[in-house]
Design a protein around this motif. Structure first.
Motif, PDB file in Angstrom:
ATOM      1  N   PHE A 199       0.796  -1.160   0.033  1.00  0.00           N
ATOM      2  CA  PHE A 199       0.102  -0.083   0.089  1.00  0.00           C
ATOM      3  C   PHE A 199       1.008   1.182   0.061  1.00  0.00           C
ATOM      4  CE2 PHE A 199      -2.793   3.123   1.909  1.00  0.00           C
ATOM      5  CZ  PHE A 199      -3.833   3.135   1.124  1.00  0.00           C
ATOM      6  N   GLY A 200       1.895   1.215   0.660  1.00  0.00           N
ATOM      7  CA  GLY A 200       2.925   2.067   0.883  1.00  0.00           C
ATOM      8  C   GLY A 200       3.395   2.707  -0.613  1.00  0.00           C
ATOM      9  N   GLY A 234      -1.879   8.991   5.948  1.00  0.00           N
ATOM     10  CA  GLY A 234      -1.357   8.045   6.036  1.00  0.00           C
ATOM     11  C   GLY A 234      -1.042   7.698   7.608  1.00  0.00           C
ATOM     12  N   LEU A 235      -0.517   8.859   8.269  1.00  0.00           N
ATOM     13  CA  LEU A 235      -0.320   8.811   9.822  1.00  0.00           C
ATOM     14  C   LEU A 235      -1.622   8.862  10.465  1.00  0.00           C
ATOM     15  CD1 LEU A 235       1.569   9.108  12.199  1.00  0.00           C
ATOM     16  CD2 LEU A 235       1.484  11.756  11.805  1.00  0.00           C
ATOM     17  N   PHE A 236      -2.419   9.889  10.166  1.00  0.00           N
ATOM     18  CA  PHE A 236      -3.791   9.799  10.916  1.00  0.00           C
ATOM     19  C   PHE A 236      -4.838   8.539  10.751  1.00  0.00           C
ATOM     20  CE2 PHE A 236      -2.598  14.132  11.745  1.00  0.00           C
ATOM     21  CZ  PHE A 236      -3.264  14.356  12.870  1.00  0.00           C
ATOM     22  N   ASN A 237      -4.494   7.808   9.489  1.00  0.00           N
ATOM     23  CA  ASN A 237      -5.135   6.878   9.197  1.00  0.00           C
ATOM     24  C   ASN A 237      -4.801   5.563  10.174  1.00  0.00           C
ATOM     25  OD1 ASN A 237      -7.149   5.016   7.699  1.00  0.00           O
ATOM     26  ND2 ASN A 237      -5.571   4.421   6.472  1.00  0.00           N
ATOM     27  N   VAL A 238      -3.572   5.481  10.492  1.00  0.00           N
ATOM     28  CA  VAL A 238      -3.099   4.432  11.619  1.00  0.00           C
ATOM     29  C   VAL A 238      -4.177   4.716  12.775  1.00  0.00           C
ATOM     30  CG1 VAL A 238      -1.307   4.056  13.203  1.00  0.00           C
ATOM     31  CG2 VAL A 238      -0.645   4.659  10.837  1.00  0.00           C
ATOM     32  N   ILE A 239      -4.285   6.019  13.274  1.00  0.00           N
ATOM     33  CA  ILE A 239      -5.251   6.282  14.474  1.00  0.00           C
ATOM     34  C   ILE A 239      -6.649   5.697  13.900  1.00  0.00           C
ATOM     35  CG2 ILE A 239      -6.079   7.920  15.760  1.00  0.00           C
ATOM     36  CD1 ILE A 239      -3.515   9.452  15.220  1.00  0.00           C
ATOM     37  N   GLY A 240      -7.172   6.285  12.808  1.00  0.00           N
ATOM     38  CA  GLY A 240      -8.598   6.020  12.292  1.00  0.00           C
ATOM     39  C   GLY A 240      -8.932   4.454  12.164  1.00  0.00           C
ATOM     40  N   ILE A 278      -5.678  -3.477  13.350  1.00  0.00           N
ATOM     41  CA  ILE A 278      -4.071  -3.441  13.429  1.00  0.00           C
ATOM     42  C   ILE A 278      -3.236  -3.526  11.790  1.00  0.00           C
ATOM     43  CG2 ILE A 278      -1.988  -4.484  14.438  1.00  0.00           C
ATOM     44  CD1 ILE A 278      -3.268  -3.022  16.439  1.00  0.00           C
ATOM     45  N   VAL A 279      -3.796  -4.590  11.244  1.00  0.00           N
ATOM     46  CA  VAL A 279      -3.218  -4.834  10.007  1.00  0.00           C
ATOM     47  C   VAL A 279      -3.316  -3.687   9.069  1.00  0.00           C
ATOM     48  CG1 VAL A 279      -3.011  -6.460   8.141  1.00  0.00           C
ATOM     49  CG2 VAL A 279      -3.126  -7.301  10.316  1.00  0.00           C
ATOM     50  N   THR A 280      -4.578  -3.120   9.031  1.00  0.00           N
ATOM     51  CA  THR A 280      -5.197  -1.943   8.343  1.00  0.00           C
ATOM     52  C   THR A 280      -4.461  -0.810   8.772  1.00  0.00           C
ATOM     53  OG1 THR A 280      -7.364  -2.871   8.146  1.00  0.00           O
ATOM     54  CG2 THR A 280      -7.062  -0.567   7.428  1.00  0.00           C
ATOM     55  N   ALA A 281      -4.232  -0.491   9.913  1.00  0.00           N
ATOM     56  CA  ALA A 281      -3.272   0.839  10.206  1.00  0.00           C
ATOM     57  C   ALA A 281      -2.126   0.651   9.697  1.00  0.00           C
ATOM     58  CB  ALA A 281      -3.355   0.894  11.907  1.00  0.00           C
ATOM     59  N   ALA A 282      -1.193  -0.687   9.725  1.00  0.00           N
ATOM     60  CA  ALA A 282       0.049  -1.029   9.100  1.00  0.00           C
ATOM     61  C   ALA A 282       0.180  -0.612   7.859  1.00  0.00           C
ATOM     62  CB  ALA A 282       0.457  -2.401   9.289  1.00  0.00           C
ATOM     63  N   GLY A 283      -0.854  -0.799   6.917  1.00  0.00           N
ATOM     64  CA  GLY A 283      -0.823   0.056   5.502  1.00  0.00           C
ATOM     65  C   GLY A 283      -0.835   1.182   5.742  1.00  0.00           C
ATOM     66  N   SER A 284      -1.476   1.912   6.471  1.00  0.00           N
ATOM     67  CA  SER A 284      -1.584   3.300   6.607  1.00  0.00           C
ATOM     68  C   SER A 284      -0.120   4.175   6.886  1.00  0.00           C
ATOM     69  CB  SER A 284      -2.579   3.747   7.541  1.00  0.00           C
ATOM     70  OG  SER A 284      -3.751   3.422   7.363  1.00  0.00           O
ATOM     71  N   PHE A 285       0.546   3.263   7.803  1.00  0.00           N
ATOM     72  CA  PHE A 285       1.701   3.538   8.318  1.00  0.00           C
ATOM     73  C   PHE A 285       2.575   3.678   6.873  1.00  0.00           C
ATOM     74  CE2 PHE A 285       6.212   3.154   9.851  1.00  0.00           C
ATOM     75  CZ  PHE A 285       6.060   4.114  10.720  1.00  0.00           C
TER      76      PHE A 285
END
Length: 411
Positions: free
Chosen positions: A31-32, A267-273, A148-155
């Motif tokens: 994703f990144g 991406g950063l805020f999507n980790v939180i979201g 957790i895994v979805t947040a990793a994609g955002s990171f």
């Protein structure tokens, strides 16, 4: 969570925590890297003398083929295991990005960026990894794990996009794409952690349902159809913004770095979201959370296009949209697993995701076409607002209760 999970009478080869970590790294890379592609629209189109529609069409094809291949990749993962599909997808993905670095004609660009990366994403994207994780995690922890895994994609997006812009400024687009292609090869060893995962059985009660029966059951379920329609909107939103926001920012006279940092901030805020959505999905009704998320997206877009554009408003928009960006993914995947069970989760999630990618195709290509035709993105922003309201409405009546199947007759 550190103990080996037993499913269908068989032990997984690695602890669940290790599988989650490796899966998180895979989606962070897949994703990144692709999230950085929007940075290249202006430099590639300018250097090669293309209109934006050519670049946009390649990204649109990528999204469409990603979605088209997803149900088949999911079915293969359900049948033969996730590891083989992840390795095959990783090889296609890396080959596409590496070939993109030397693609100087529209046809070669469509082949590399569109076809190869698109089908590669079918085997390395969220649907495959989330379904694999969903099969090894206990049902009461599933929503949290998917978050957790979805947040990793955002990171991955947060890390790759600003880094890609830095390389782009220093080395130009061809070298930067080459670096991204080499980096994506790291998905291959990470896929080895999924040996045996997803192959023949899944955590949870026994399910003798065939693949054909699962397809017929889902196609007759009103909630599945509504979920599929709603996920179209998610694809339209995120693909249009990811591909065109950097160019939109440049058009308004702001520094290109602002567009790159905006996508990174998403991406950063999507980790939180994403993480928050996963946690909330385990406590509250997922369909209502999805309705609120989509309507909130429309509200954020209205505010963004209503005020004069500055670096501050762009970054605030990115932060707000980031909280809502992929928060839909763990909730949508969670509803599929909750209603139909985990056995065919890869395939069924892939079907829902295909709708997402049709929306992505229209969002990316439509944005490029309308910009070249009208000189503005205004129509696409207005469509995004209307679609968010539509998605908020269609998720509301979804029935999240697990389907009740007749017990097989005993001999």
């Amino acid at each position: 969570m550190s103990e080996k999970t037993v499913a269908a009478g068989r032990s997984w080869h690695l602890p669940v925590a290790v599988i989650m970590i490796c899966g998180s790294l895979i989606v962070a890379l897949s994703f990144g890297v692709r999230s950085a592609f929007g940075l290249f629209m202006v430099p590639i189109s300018g250097e090669l003398g293309w209109g934006r529609e050519i670049f946009a069409l390649s990204i649109a094809l990528q999204n469409l083929l990603w979605g088209l291949g997803q149900p088949f990749a999911g079915a293969l993962a359900d049948r033969f295991g996730s590891m083989k599909v992840l390795i095959a997808g990783g090889l296609l993905y890396s080959a596409g990005v590496l070939l993109m670095s030397v693609s100087t004609s529209p046809s070669l660009f469509h082949l590399s960026t569109g076809l190869l990366v698109g089908f590669g994403l079918s085997g390395t994207g969220f649907s495959i990894v989330l379904a694999a994780v969903g099969k090894v995690v206990a049902p009461e922890k599933r929503s949290w794990a998917l978050g957790i895994v979805t947040a990793a994609g955002s990171f991955g997006q947060f890390a790759m996009v600003p880094l890609g812009q830095a390389f782009l400024s220093a080395y130009g687009w061809q070298t930067t794409v080459l670096i991204l292609g080499v980096t994506s090869l790291a998905m291959l060893p990470l896929a080895l952690a999924f040996k045996g995962v997803g192959q023949g059985g899944a955590a949870g009660p026994a399910n003798s349902q065939s693949l054909g029966q699962a397809l017929r059951e889902a196609s007759r379920h009103k909630g599945f159809l509504l979920l599929t329609a709603g996920f179209f909107v998610c694809g339209f939103h995120v693909a249009f913004i990811a591909a065109h926001l950097p160019s939109f920012v440049i058009d308004r006279g702001l520094d290109p770095q602002i567009g790159a940092w905006a996508l990174g901030l998403v991406g950063l805020f999507n980790v939180i979201g994403s993480y928050t959505a996963g946690v909330l999905g385990g406590k509250y009704t997922k369909k209502y959370l999805l309705s609120y998320l989509y309507v909130a997206r429309s509200a954020v877009i209205v505010l963004f296009i209503s005020f004069p554009m500055t670096a501050t408003t762009v970054l605030l928009f990115a932060a707000a949209m980031g909280l809502l960006w992929l928060s839909t993914v763990p909730l949508t995947s969670g509803i599929v697993a909750q209603v139909f069970g985990p056995k065919y989760m890869s395939m069924l999630t892939g079907i829902v995701f295909f709708s997402h990618q049709i929306g992505s195709f229209l969002g990316v290509w439509g944005g490029g076409y309308l910009y070249d035709t009208t000189g503005s993105y205004d129509i696409v922003w207005y469509c995004s607002i209307a679609l968010g309201i539509f998605a908020g409405i269609v998720h509301w009546p979804i029935d999240e209760r697990p389907v009740v199947r007749a017990e097989p007759a005993k001999a």
